[in-house]
Design a protein around this motif. Structure first.
Motif, mmCIF file in Angstrom:
data_model
loop_
_atom_site.group_PDB
_atom_site.id
_atom_site.type_symbol
_atom_site.label_atom_id
_atom_site.label_comp_id
_atom_site.label_asym_id
_atom_site.label_seq_id
_atom_site.Cartn_x
_atom_site.Cartn_y
_atom_site.Cartn_z
ATOM 1 N N UNK A 1 -9.214 -6.524 0.750
ATOM 2 C CA UNK A 1 -8.733 -5.874 1.961
ATOM 3 C C UNK A 1 -8.231 -4.476 1.616
ATOM 4 N N UNK A 2 -7.984 -3.645 2.616
ATOM 5 C CA UNK A 2 -7.496 -2.297 2.328
ATOM 6 C C UNK A 2 -6.101 -2.316 1.702
ATOM 7 N N UNK B 1 -13.041 -2.000 7.432
ATOM 8 C CA UNK B 1 -13.926 -3.153 7.645
ATOM 9 C C UNK B 1 -13.945 -4.009 6.383
ATOM 10 N N UNK B 2 -13.562 -5.290 6.551
ATOM 11 C CA UNK B 2 -13.534 -6.192 5.398
ATOM 12 C C UNK B 2 -13.909 -7.618 5.787
ATOM 13 N N UNK B 3 -14.850 -7.730 6.724
ATOM 14 C CA UNK B 3 -15.339 -9.041 7.134
ATOM 15 C C UNK B 3 -16.014 -8.989 8.484
ATOM 16 N N UNK B 4 -16.477 -10.141 8.967
ATOM 17 C CA UNK B 4 -17.241 -10.219 10.214
ATOM 18 C C UNK B 4 -16.449 -9.762 11.427
ATOM 19 N N UNK B 5 -15.160 -10.098 11.473
ATOM 20 C CA UNK B 5 -14.387 -9.768 12.663
ATOM 21 C C UNK B 5 -13.975 -8.300 12.679
ATOM 22 N N UNK B 6 -13.849 -7.702 11.498
ATOM 23 C CA UNK B 6 -13.665 -6.250 11.445
ATOM 24 C C UNK B 6 -14.905 -5.547 12.002
ATOM 25 N N UNK C 1 -14.333 2.521 7.436
ATOM 26 C CA UNK C 1 -14.064 2.518 5.999
ATOM 27 C C UNK C 1 -14.378 1.117 5.475
ATOM 28 N N UNK C 2 -15.447 1.015 4.686
ATOM 29 C CA UNK C 2 -15.962 -0.287 4.270
ATOM 30 C C UNK C 2 -15.323 -0.746 2.964
ATOM 31 N N UNK C 3 -14.810 -1.985 2.973
ATOM 32 C CA UNK C 3 -14.192 -2.568 1.782
ATOM 33 C C UNK C 3 -14.963 -3.765 1.233
#
Length: 399
Positions: free
Chosen positions: A117-118, A88-93, A110-112
């Motif tokens: 980004x990952x 997860x790295x933003x609203x759409x994730x 998995x929060x970034x």
């Protein structure tokens, strides 16, 4: 201002994007969706979509937004109880996580955060440290427009998660055609995108690409309540070059035209245009005194460019001023709302449009008290815009 009489603003938002005149003209045609004319149209659109998805698998057009395509992907290829790994790295994730939880998936999130980004190394280390032994599905956004981040290590990650026997599902709504993305060679089982971003076509259509027999086998075992988003029906009707239900026929004519332009230019060149144009916008606005929100080039999206609002500048006033100048840009979303503004570097955005965008931004910020904006640097700013490559096919008068 009478908005009915005012000219439409230049669209430099993260979709919808500017549309070439010949694509708009193609919207004027409608045929029976069970006719030989439609069969030819369907084949042409699917062939063009295979070209941009870089797949020899199947592609199905859906009359729905990108969110509808994501829902189609989740409903058909994820079972209740599946263990699904999601970075997860933003609203759409986050929205993808919500889709998955609604179908009963066990989501390993998995929060970034919102500024990176990952990477393959980090994601694998986190998963292994958590002792995760089973991954049924790996689901991810490739290009999250909310902060302007791209998942560059997706090919490496896809290969790794295959060792778990996982299906790889990818939301690439906002970068297909605007950045490198290859379904088959990257090992992606299912990918989705939509019409109104980098393909420079009107909104309302989306697409789902299914590249593997494993994905179809999974779909056969999934029970879901949707008729409209049923991939089994799409496959059945696709075999006779039709859609299960009435599609937006005139939009498919426009999409065929848009895909035809990309073929004429060449996909590599179409992507090159996005990449070089994005770098020019970043360089120009940086020289003018703005600061990109994503500082690391590796994480920064090609198709959505985010900048911090300068100190002392009212975000709402700035965007309203830009709109009065005839340019539509976007605020940030969720955690970065009011902190950054976003530029959609998508589709049919010509050098003249980029000059309009940059001069509008600099003018609005100077008027609004942007103390860090260097008006004296404008010569170098304009040089940036004149230096990048642009396809000659789009510079002729299309009448």
């Amino acid at each position: 201002m009478d908005l009915d009489l005012a000219p439409d603003p230049l669209l430099v938002v993260p979709g919808p994007s500017q549309i070439p005149p010949r694509v708009m003209k193609a919207l004027m045609r409608v045929v029976d969706h069970r006719s030989p004319h439609f069969h030819r149209l369907y084949r042409d659109v699917v062939d063009g979509l295979k070209y941009v998805f870089r797949t020899n698998g199947d592609v199905y057009p859906i009359t729905a937004s990108g969110t509808g395509a994501v829902e189609t992907m989740v409903l058909n290829f994820v079972k209740s109880g599946d263990t699904v790994l999601v970075p997860v790295f933003g609203s759409f994730s986050r929205r993808l996580v919500n889709h998955l939880r609604r179908v009963g998936a066990e989501v390993v999130e998995i929060d970034y955060g919102w500024d990176r980004a990952p990477t393959y190394e980090d994601l694998r280390a986190r998963v292994e440290s958590m002792g995760i032994k089973q991954i049924d599905v790996f689901a991810t956004v490739y290009n999250d427009t909310s902060p302007g981040l791209v998942f560059r290590d997706l090919p490496k990650v896809a290969k790794w998660v295959k060792s778990y026997g996982a299906l790889v599902l990818v939301d690439n709504v906002s970068a297909l055609g605007g950045d490198y993305f290859e379904v088959d060679s990257w090992g992606i089982d299912v990918a989705v995108s939509s019409s109104q971003k980098c393909l420079a076509a009107p909104p309302v259509m989306s697409f789902i690409a299914v590249s593997s027999s494993e994905a179809y086998r999974k779909a056969e075992s999934v029970n879901h309540p949707s008729i409209y988003f049923d991939i089994k029906l799409m496959r059945k009707f696709g075999e006779k070059f039709e859609t299960p239900f009435t599609p937006a026929v005139n939009y498919l004519f426009a999409i065929r035209e848009a895909l035809g332009i990309i073929r004429e230019v060449g996909l590599e060149n179409w992507i090159r245009w996005h990449i070089e144009r994005g770098k020019a916008i970043i360089n120009a606005l940086t020289k003018a005194g703005l600061e990109p929100y994503i500082s690391n080039d590796y994480y920064r999206s090609t198709t959505v460019l985010s900048f911090k609002y300068p100190t002392g500048v009212s975000p709402d006033w700035f965007r309203k001023t830009m709109y009065r100048l005839g340019v539509a840009i976007s605020d940030g979303m969720d955690e970065v709302r009011g902190k950054v503004f976003r530029i959609g570097n998508m589709g049919y955005l010509t050098r003249r449009d980029v000059l309009t965008l940059i001069t509008g931004i600099v003018a609005a910020l100077l008027i609004n008290g942007g103390n860090n904006i260097d008006g004296g640097a404008m010569k170098d700013v304009f040089k940036e815009v004149l230096s990048y490559w642009e396809p000659e096919q789009l510079l002729v008068d299309e009448g």
